[in-house]
Design an enzyme around this catalytic site. Structure first.
Site, PDB file in Angstrom:
ATOM      1  N   LEU A 260       0.632  -1.003   0.173  1.00 24.77           N
ATOM      2  CA  LEU A 260       0.420  -0.044   0.222  1.00 24.77           C
ATOM      3  C   LEU A 260       1.399   1.305   0.207  1.00 24.77           C
ATOM      4  O   LEU A 260       0.640   2.154  -0.542  1.00 24.77           O
ATOM      5  CB  LEU A 260      -1.520   0.216   1.464  1.00 24.77           C
ATOM      6  CG  LEU A 260      -1.896  -1.239   1.339  1.00 24.77           C
ATOM      7  CD1 LEU A 260      -3.347  -0.995   2.638  1.00 24.77           C
ATOM      8  CD2 LEU A 260      -3.063  -1.491  -0.088  1.00 24.77           C
ATOM      9  N   HIS A 261       2.169   1.258   0.701  1.00 27.97           N
ATOM     10  CA  HIS A 261       2.743   2.670   0.162  1.00 27.97           C
ATOM     11  C   HIS A 261       3.399   2.734  -1.037  1.00 27.97           C
ATOM     12  O   HIS A 261       3.850   3.812  -1.079  1.00 27.97           O
ATOM     13  CB  HIS A 261       3.693   2.483   1.383  1.00 27.97           C
ATOM     14  CG  HIS A 261       5.043   2.069   1.591  1.00 27.97           C
ATOM     15  ND1 HIS A 261       6.837   1.825   2.149  1.00 27.97           N
ATOM     16  CD2 HIS A 261       5.357   0.619  -0.344  1.00 27.97           C
ATOM     17  CE1 HIS A 261       7.046   0.808   0.787  1.00 27.97           C
ATOM     18  NE2 HIS A 261       6.143   0.084   0.053  1.00 27.97           N
ATOM     19  N   ASP A 262       2.969   2.562  -1.980  1.00 33.61           N
ATOM     20  CA  ASP A 262       3.288   2.554  -3.459  1.00 33.61           C
ATOM     21  C   ASP A 262       2.436   2.840  -4.217  1.00 33.61           C
ATOM     22  O   ASP A 262       2.584   3.779  -5.559  1.00 33.61           O
ATOM     23  CB  ASP A 262       3.890   0.983  -4.219  1.00 33.61           C
ATOM     24  CG  ASP A 262       5.443   0.303  -3.473  1.00 33.61           C
ATOM     25  OD1 ASP A 262       5.687   1.077  -3.041  1.00 33.61           O
ATOM     26  OD2 ASP A 262       5.062  -1.248  -3.946  1.00 33.61           O
ATOM     27  N   ARG A 317       3.062   6.952   0.135  1.00 37.50           N
ATOM     28  CA  ARG A 317       3.067   7.429   0.515  1.00 37.50           C
ATOM     29  C   ARG A 317       3.094   6.511   2.328  1.00 37.50           C
ATOM     30  O   ARG A 317       2.711   5.177   1.888  1.00 37.50           O
ATOM     31  CB  ARG A 317       2.353   8.808   1.500  1.00 37.50           C
ATOM     32  CG  ARG A 317       0.866   7.890   1.266  1.00 37.50           C
ATOM     33  CD  ARG A 317       0.132   8.579   1.601  1.00 37.50           C
ATOM     34  NE  ARG A 317       0.157  10.217   2.230  1.00 37.50           N
ATOM     35  CZ  ARG A 317       0.148  10.890   2.390  1.00 37.50           C
ATOM     36  NH1 ARG A 317      -0.504  11.797   0.922  1.00 37.50           N
ATOM     37  NH2 ARG A 317       0.227  12.488   3.154  1.00 37.50           N
ATOM     38  N   GLU A 318       4.620   6.981   2.942  1.00 35.73           N
ATOM     39  CA  GLU A 318       4.518   6.346   4.432  1.00 35.73           C
ATOM     40  C   GLU A 318       3.163   6.866   5.322  1.00 35.73           C
ATOM     41  O   GLU A 318       2.980   8.390   4.880  1.00 35.73           O
ATOM     42  CB  GLU A 318       5.744   6.446   4.642  1.00 35.73           C
ATOM     43  CG  GLU A 318       6.585   5.651   4.186  1.00 35.73           C
ATOM     44  CD  GLU A 318       6.739   4.319   3.727  1.00 35.73           C
ATOM     45  OE1 GLU A 318       6.011   3.303   4.527  1.00 35.73           O
ATOM     46  OE2 GLU A 318       7.695   3.848   2.249  1.00 35.73           O
TER      47      GLU A 318
END
Length: 352
Positions: A260-262, A317-318
């Site tokens: 998901l962080h991508d 995002r992180e």
């Protein structure tokens, strides 16, 4: 002097003497110089050449096929921040930091250093102001394609990236499996699980679990060999799939490891909703999101730096704990418990 700066000084080998604030600020802007010096020394294998003990720079240059004068200047710079140690007579030795640059040590960082020093990583930072103004990634404009499409078109870069990610994944896999009891589930689907290293280790640790890897065929094609090598092929299968498409149902747990962080929130939500649809009406099924949870205000966290990579490369995002909670809620899930911030964590999610 704050604790974060004291820690940074210790890492850099600068001792305990405080520097004036302007000098500290200027030192921080030297990061690009330091990182590229370390990258160059890793590329030519200096740490491996020093594995058996200190050597004079002329001999190091001979063994690494480099210019002695240039090599000395780079090593002197690296020694100033604690990477290598300079001795009298232009002799250099490994330090604790330099040991991790060797290719043959268990906790080697060499592949990650080589990837971080590649043009694909540093060039987007030259356009960081564009991302600052637009909030959009600059990688596609710079390289003419999205990050993963670019890797597919450049096998030599892709090979470095794969080695770096495999090395990092081995570390995070141990952390995740030590921190959470995946053995409570009978059937686990690893969605976007790549070459299957995480799922293979999960099944190895938990003999009662059966696993399915869901990923695009060109990514997962080596998974069968990974499962066989780990001795779990009889409990593992590969299903071609795409986490933006329809996903198979009937699993006790769905895993999203570093997926998901991508993606930005819109695309991450699309992935979550696909998994929520696959779970259907089963209230006992779980989504397990294996991601970094950012540390609170002002605290040191390497994830805050990785977050800038995500911005420049993908538009991903992180996220901190509250951002994760809000995203998961919008995707049809409730976060169970409070994740530990400032580290990789297993976010257990139940269907809402």
């Amino acid at each position: 002097m704050d604790s974060n700066w004291r820690g940074a000084q210790a890492v850099a080998g600068l001792g305990d003497a405080p520097l004036p604030a302007p000098a500290r600020l200027l030192l921080l802007t030297s990061g690009k110089r330091i990182s590229q010096v370390i990258y160059a020394l890793a590329e030519v294998g200096v740490a491996d050449a020093l594995a058996d003990g200190p050597l004079p720079v002329d001999e190091l240059a001979r063994r690494t096929d480099t210019d002695p004068g240039a090599l000395y200047r780079l090593l002197r710079c690296a020694a100033a921040v604690g990477v290598f140690a300079e001795r009298e007579g232009r002799e250099f030795a490994l330090t604790e930091l330099a040991e991790a640059m060797r290719a043959d040590v268990p906790h080697s960082q060499r592949d990650m250093i080589l990837f971080n020093g590649a043009e694909e990583m540093w060039a987007p930072y030259g356009r960081i102001v564009d991302s600052l103004r637009t909030g959009k990634p600059v990688f596609p404009e710079l390289f003419g394609a999205g990050f993963f499409d670019h890797l597919r078109a450049h096998p030599e870069v892709s090979a470095v990236f794969d080695r770096a990610m495999t090395r990092m994944s081995a570390t995070t896999t141990r952390q995740f499996l030590d921190a959470y009891d995946f053995g409570r589930f009978r059937r686990v689907a690893d969605v976007g699980g790549g070459r299957g290293h995480f799922l293979a280790e999960l099944l190895h640790r938990h003999p009662s679990v059966r696993g399915t890897l869901v990923d695009q065929p060109h990514v997962a094609e080596v998974a069968a060999g990974v499962f066989a090598a780990r001795g779990v092929a009889d409990r593992a299968e590969v299903r071609p799939g795409d986490f933006f498409g329809e996903l198979p149902g009937g699993f006790d747990a769905y895993v999203l490891k570093a997926v998901l962080h991508d993606w930005d929130d819109e695309d991450a939500l699309a992935i979550l909703r696909r998994i929520r649809a696959a779970i259907g009406a089963d209230p006992e099924a779980r989504l397990l999101v294996l991601e970094h949870v950012l540390a609170p205000l002002n605290a040191w966290d390497h994830g805050k730096f990785l977050d800038i990579d995500m911005l420049l490369r993908f538009g991903g995002r992180e996220r901190d704990a509250e951002q994760w909670r809000e995203l998961l809620r919008a995707g049809g899930f409730e976060l169970v418990g409070e994740p530990t911030a400032g580290r990789w964590a297993v976010l257990e999610c139940r269907p809402a």
